[in-house]
Design a protein around this motif. Structure first.
Motif, PDB file in Angstrom:
ATOM      1  N   SER A 143       0.904  -1.166   0.165  1.00  0.00           N
ATOM      2  CA  SER A 143      -0.181  -0.110   0.145  1.00  0.00           C
ATOM      3  C   SER A 143       0.920   1.283  -0.025  1.00  0.00           C
ATOM      4  N   THR A 201      -0.404   5.827   2.507  1.00  0.00           N
ATOM      5  CA  THR A 201      -0.695   4.719   1.853  1.00  0.00           C
ATOM      6  C   THR A 201      -1.822   4.829   0.951  1.00  0.00           C
ATOM      7  N   TRP A 202      -2.111   3.824  -0.038  1.00  0.00           N
ATOM      8  CA  TRP A 202      -3.127   3.886  -0.887  1.00  0.00           C
ATOM      9  C   TRP A 202      -4.222   2.997  -0.619  1.00  0.00           C
ATOM     10  N   ASP A 203      -5.749   3.425  -0.388  1.00  0.00           N
ATOM     11  CA  ASP A 203      -6.511   2.545  -0.224  1.00  0.00           C
ATOM     12  C   ASP A 203      -6.873   1.577  -1.255  1.00  0.00           C
ATOM     13  N   TYR A 204      -5.961   0.482  -1.380  1.00  0.00           N
ATOM     14  CA  TYR A 204      -6.698  -0.326  -2.659  1.00  0.00           C
ATOM     15  C   TYR A 204      -7.573  -1.333  -2.264  1.00  0.00           C
ATOM     16  N   ASN A 242      -4.188  -6.713  -5.272  1.00  0.00           N
ATOM     17  CA  ASN A 242      -3.032  -7.048  -4.831  1.00  0.00           C
ATOM     18  C   ASN A 242      -2.474  -8.450  -5.519  1.00  0.00           C
TER      19      ASN A 242
END
Length: 308
Positions: A153, A175-178, A227
């Motif tokens: 993330s 971070t990135w909210d994937y 992911n």
């Protein structure tokens, strides 16, 4: 809290209301989901238990039943979440005494968790197989994680502005909210905000790659990210080069392992990885640290044998 809350309410209902009032909107979604998972277990294990009937025995029985399906550390996390709500109920006079006092934490025997990582030769082989063309790709992402040890993330959230090519650093501050709807989120903890030193070769490669990209847009995000997509690309490279198949998180372990084997201190590795404490690093890489200690013992013995 809410008017209808009294000690005749079911325990799981109280816990649900407590989560809604105190946790929702105050913690990250990924953490909130863990509370809701605990709620589902409380509802399953004690569906008819009223808040006023919570005692040390009834509470311990909930923990014991939960521990039948979970390891000790997971049971401890479950206990801490329930305890937060229960202590508030005690403060509000809904329960006369703290039923969590002296709770015994049990759990299943933990499975052997062998961390998957590559050795130096295998990592060189992997990097040599990457197709690093002018366009952004997962191959570039794999290279970045291999060179920095960033979390998935964290690497997703990197923007051109985060690079300081003159000082050879990358700033990790978000971070990135994937897992959710996308967008920037805070880092996992305060220690995760850090600057990572990078080598000159990485500087040259990424300074060219990001030159014409928007300064504050994430480099690797242009649609919904999964992911599994990155892991599939990495797995394909591993199979094609005949090296062990690892995940993106395994690349983070590889990065840390190679640093430890190279003699970098545990404290420095912990800072580079953004661990909250050295204890986390020591627990995660205990097998490597033990190997290094065995090498040190051999070195000490050889040195002593020359003194006679």
């Amino acid at each position: 809290m809410i008017n209808e809350v009294n000690n005749t309410i079911l325990f799981w209902e109280y816990f649900e209301k407590w989560i809604e009032v105190y946790k929702k909107g105050a913690i990250r979604d990924v953490t909130l989901n863990k509370y809701y998972m605990s709620l589902r277990w409380v509802k399953k294990l004690a569906p008819n238990l009223h808040l006023g009937d919570l005692s040390r025995i009834t509470y311990q029985q909930i923990l014991n039943d939960y521990a039948l399906d979970h390891e000790k550390q997971t049971t401890m996390d479950f206990h801490h979440q329930l305890k937060g709500a229960i202590l508030d109920a005690v403060d509000e006079g809904l329960i006369p005494r703290d039923p969590t006092r002296k709770a015994i934490i049990k759990g299943k025997q933990p499975r052997d968790k062998k961390i998957k990582y590559l050795n130096q030769y295998e990592l060189h082989t992997l990097i040599a197989s990457l197709y690093l063309k002018e366009e952004i790709s997962w191959d570039w992402f794999i290279l970045l994680v291999a060179k920095t040890g960033m979390r998935f993330s964290e690497a997703l959230a990197i923007t051109p502005k985060d690079f300081d090519f003159s000082r050879q650093t990358i700033s990790v501050s978000k971070t990135w909210d994937y897992k959710g709807s996308g967008g920037f989120l805070p880092t996992k903890n305060a220690s995760s905000v850090r600057k990572i030193q990078i080598d000159w070769q990485t500087v040259v490669q990424f300074s060219t790659l990001v030159k014409n990209l928007p300064e504050e847009d994430p480099i690797f995000v242009n649609k919904k990210i999964y992911n599994s997509t990155a892991n599939d690309v990495l797995a394909r490279h591993c199979r094609e080069t005949n090296i062990p198949v690892i995940t993106i998180h395994g690349l983070r372990h590889t990065h840390a392992s190679l640093l430890l084997f190279a003699g970098v201190s545990t404290a420095s590795v912990a800072r580079r990885l953004g661990h909250a404490s050295m204890t986390t690093t020591q627990k995660t890489y205990i097998h490597i640290i033990q190997e290094l200690e065995n090498k040190d013992i051999d070195l000490v013995m050889r040195s002593l044998s020359t003194l006679g």
